[in-house]
Enzyme design. Structure first.
Site, mmCIF file in Angstrom:
data_model
loop_
_atom_site.group_PDB
_atom_site.id
_atom_site.type_symbol
_atom_site.label_atom_id
_atom_site.label_comp_id
_atom_site.label_asym_id
_atom_site.label_seq_id
_atom_site.Cartn_x
_atom_site.Cartn_y
_atom_site.Cartn_z
ATOM 1 N N LYS A 79 0.859 -1.268 -0.018
ATOM 2 C CA LYS A 79 0.182 -0.146 0.095
ATOM 3 C C LYS A 79 0.862 1.331 0.029
ATOM 4 O O LYS A 79 1.980 1.372 0.733
ATOM 5 C CB LYS A 79 -0.909 -0.096 1.202
ATOM 6 C CG LYS A 79 -2.001 1.082 1.189
ATOM 7 C CD LYS A 79 -2.838 0.883 2.443
ATOM 8 C CE LYS A 79 -3.852 1.711 2.736
ATOM 9 N NZ LYS A 79 -4.953 1.794 3.620
ATOM 10 N N SER A 154 -9.857 1.748 2.735
ATOM 11 C CA SER A 154 -9.080 2.406 1.766
ATOM 12 C C SER A 154 -7.949 1.925 1.043
ATOM 13 O O SER A 154 -7.289 2.140 0.065
ATOM 14 C CB SER A 154 -8.192 3.486 2.693
ATOM 15 O OG SER A 154 -7.346 3.014 3.738
ATOM 16 N N SER A 178 -10.142 -0.523 6.680
ATOM 17 C CA SER A 178 -9.245 -0.266 5.336
ATOM 18 C C SER A 178 -8.658 -1.762 4.945
ATOM 19 O O SER A 178 -8.523 -1.818 3.801
ATOM 20 C CB SER A 178 -8.502 0.636 5.476
ATOM 21 O OG SER A 178 -9.219 1.895 5.339
HETATM 22 N N1 GLN Z 1 -13.554 4.274 5.894
HETATM 23 C C1 GLN Z 1 -12.952 4.488 7.141
HETATM 24 C C2 GLN Z 1 -12.498 6.146 7.189
HETATM 25 O O1 GLN Z 1 -12.478 6.609 6.250
HETATM 26 C C3 GLN Z 1 -11.669 3.859 7.676
HETATM 27 C C4 GLN Z 1 -10.630 4.005 6.929
HETATM 28 C C5 GLN Z 1 -9.387 3.226 7.149
HETATM 29 O O2 GLN Z 1 -9.538 2.105 8.021
HETATM 30 N N2 GLN Z 1 -8.153 3.796 6.799
HETATM 31 O O3 GLN Z 1 -11.652 6.806 8.146
#
Ligand code: GLN
Length: 489
Positions: A79, A154, A178
Site C-alpha cells: 500500500k 482505503s 480499510s
Molecule cells: N473508512 C474509514 C475512514 O475513512 C476507515 C478508513 C481506514 O480504515 N483507513 O476513516
C-alpha cells in the site's frame, strides 16, 4: 506450474523453493500482467520493473545458495502508505505526488530482509480516508469482479491486486476497516492485527491510536505466513508491543469443536442487505457443522462506535496532517504572499476534499469550548465499547458477523453523500476503537455475483486462533478459490 499466483503465496513460495520456476520468471510474468490490467483497474500507483527484477534476481541467487526463507523471491506489493526507500511514496495525495521515500518502514524492512520482491506501490484512498478508494489523487481503483464498482477502501489497490491475481499478497492498513472492507468487497482474505503488534514506523499516520498494518492474501495460511514476518517489536514505534515471537500457523489444523462463536445481536439486527445476511448465515451454519457453538452476545454500545470514530479519527488526523505545510517536504504552492498564505494555498491545493473535510472536523472537535462535548465524550464512548467487547469475550471465543453491510457499490454511488460512505464501516470500526484483532474472509456471493465477506473479531492476541478458524472454514468451502472471470488468464 504455469500460473502459481491464483494458488496463493505459500504455493508460490513452494514452487520457487522447488526451483519449478525462478523469481525472475515469475516477477516478469506478473509485471506483464500488471501492465495489462492496471490501465483498467488502477490498482498500482507506481511500478518499477527494473527494481523488482533486480530484487528477483538477488532472490534467485539466494535460493540457489540455499539460504532462502519462506518468502524469498515471492512477489508482494505494498500500500502506498508505507515508506519504501527510493520508491515514490504518495499516500495517494497530490501533497506527496512527487515524494521519494528516504527510508524504509519497519514493514518494508521485514519484507526486504526476507528477500520478497517489491512489485510496486498500491493505490488507496487519499491518506487512507475513505471506504471506496475513489478519493485517490491518482484516480479511483476498480473492482476486478465488476469494473463499474468500487473495490472498497482505503486499501482498495491491495485487495484489487490480490483478487485480480496481479500479486499473491499485499500489505495494507486498517484504521476503521480499510483491510477488512476491501477484502470483503474483492473476495479475498485480510487481517487487522491487535493494535501494537505490527510497527507503525514509516507508515504515514492517519489516526495513530487506531492505525494498524496487516496483510491481504487469498487464504488464512498465507495470512499466517505474512503475520510471522510483519509482527514483532520495534523500538521506533512507541506503541509497538514487546511480546515473545509467535508462530501464527500454529492453529491452522486445529478443530473447531467446542469453539464458542458470539453473534452480537446488534450486528444481526437490520442494516445488512439480504444477500450479505444470507452469506453470513450460511457461513455460521458451516462453523456449526464443524463443531462450533453459536452463542448470542450483546454489544450494547456498539452503535455509538461510528459517531465516536468520526470524532476521534479526524481529531488525530488534523494533528498528524499538520506536518504537510509546504515547508519541509511535499507540495508547495507555486505563488503566495506571506507565510500564512503559503500554508493555506499549499494545503488547499495539496489535499483533496475528503481530507480537507476531516481536517476541518478534527480541528473543530478539538477546539477550546467543544473539546469536552465531542472529543472527551468520544474517548469515554471508546472505553465503554472496549468494555462491551470484554464482557462479550467472557461468553465466547470469537465474534462473527458481516464485514460490510452491502456488496461492492457502483463507482460514484456515494460521491455526494459522505455519511453514506461512512456507513460502509458500520461493522468494522468498533474493533479498531477497542484495539482488537479482526479479519474478513470470503463467505459467498451476493447480488450481481459480487463477493460477501464474513468478519471475525477476536480477543487481544488471538490472531493464531482466528487464522485457525478461517483455515478450518476454508478447508470446508471454496469461496476463497474463486477468481473474477475476466481476470483469469
Ligand atoms: N473508512 C474509514 C475512514 O475513512 C476507515 C478508513 C481506514 O480504515 N483507513 O476513516
Amino acid at each position: 506450474m504455469s500460473d502459481p499466483v491464483p494458488l496463493g503465496l505459500v504455493a508460490t513460495a513452494r514452487a520457487l523453493a522447488a526451483r519449478e520456476l525462478s523469481s525472475v520468471e515469475l516477477t516478469g510474468a506478473l509485471l506483464e500482467r500488471i501492465a495489462c490490467a492496471n490501465p483498467v483497474l488502477n490498482a498500482f500507483i507506481t511500478v518499477d520493473p527494473e527494481v523488482s527484477l533486480r530484487q528477483a534476481a538477488a532472490a534467485d541467487e539466494r535460493i540457489a545458495r540455499g539460504d532462502a526463507g519462506p518468502l524469498t523471491g515471492v512477489p508482494v506489493a505494498h500500500k502506498d502508505i508505507f515508506m519504501a526507500r527510493g520508491w515514490r511514496t504518495t499516500c495517494a495525495s497530490r501533497m506527496l505526488a512527487g515524494f521519494v521515500a528516504p527510508y524504509d518502514a519497519h514493514v518494508i524492512e521485514q519484507f526486504d530482509a526476507a528477500g520478497a520482491v517489491n512489485m510496486g506501490k498500491l493505490n488507496m484512498d487519499e491518506f487512507a480516508m475513505g471506504s471506496s478508494s475513489e478519493s485517490s489523487f491518482f484516480g479511483p481503483v476498480r473492482n476486478p469482479w465488476d469494473i463499474t464498482r468500487v473495490p472498497g477502501g482505503s486499501s482498495g489497490g491491495s485487495a484489487a491486486a490480490v483478487a485480480a491475481g496481479l500479486v499473491p499478497a499485499a500489505t495494507a492498513t486498517d484504521t476503521g476497516g480499510s483491510i477488512r472492507q476491501p477484502a470483503a468487497l474483492c473476495g479475498v482474505s485480510g487481517l487487522k492485527p491487535t493494535y501494537g503488534l505490527v510497527s507503525r514506523y514509516g507508515m504515514i499516520a492517519y489516526a495513530s491510536s487506531l492505525d494498524q498494518a496487516g496483510p491481504i492474501a487469498r487464504n488464512a495460511e498465507d495470512l499466517a505466513v505474512l503475520m510471522n514476518l510483519m509482527a514483532g517489536h520495534d523500538r521506533r514505534d512507541a506503541t509497538s508491543l514487546a511480546r515473545p515471537a509467535e508462530d501464527y500457523r500454529r492453529d491452522l489444523q486445529r478443530t473447531l469443536k467446542g469453539l464458542r462463536v458470539g453473534l452480537p445481536r446488534a450486528y444481526f439486527a437490520d442494516g445488512m442487505s439480504p444477500d450479505v445476511r444470507a452469506g453470513v448465515e450460511s457461513a455460521i451454519a458451516v462453523l456449526r457443522r464443524l463443531g462450533a457453538e453459536p452463542v448470542e452476545v450483546e454489544l450494547p454500545r456498539v452503535e455509538l462506535a461510528l459517531p465516536a470514530y468520526y470524532v476521534i479519527a479526524p481529531a488525530e488526523a488534523s494533528s498528524n496532517l499538520s506536518r504537510f505545510d509546504g515547508v519541509r517536504y511535499g507540495h508547495r504552492a507555486a505563488s503566495y504572499g506571506d507565510l500564512a498564505d503559503m500554508y493555506s494555498r499549499t494545503r488547499a491545493e495539496g489535499f483533496g476534499p475528503e481530507v480537507r473535510r476531516r481536517i476541518l472536523i478534527g480541528a473543530f472537535v478539538l477546539c477550546h469550548g467543544y473539546y469536552d462535548a465531542y472529543y472527551l465524550q468520544a474517548q469515554r464512548v471508546r472505553r465503554l465499547i472496549a468494555e462491551d467487547f470484554a464482557s462479550a469475550f467472557e461468553q465466547c471465543d470469537v465474534i462473527a458477523g458481516p464485514t460490510s453491510p452491502t456488496v461492492a457499490f457502483a463507482l460514484g454511488a456515494h460521491a455526494d453523500d459522505p455519511l453514506q460512505m461512512y456507513l460502509s464501516d458500520i461493522y468494522t470500526i468498533a474493533p479498531n476503537l477497542a484495539g482488537l484483532p479482526a479479519m474478513s474472509i470470503p463467505c459467498g456471493f451476493g447480488v450481481h455475483g459480487l463477493p460477501v465477506g464474513l468478519q471475525l473479531v477476536g480477543n487481544y492476541f488471538t490472531e493464531a486462533r482466528m487464522l485457525g478458524i478461517a483455515a478450518a472454514f476454508q478447508r470446508e468451502t471454496e469461496w476463497h478459490l474463486r477468481a473474477p472471470a475476466a481476470m483469469t488468464p
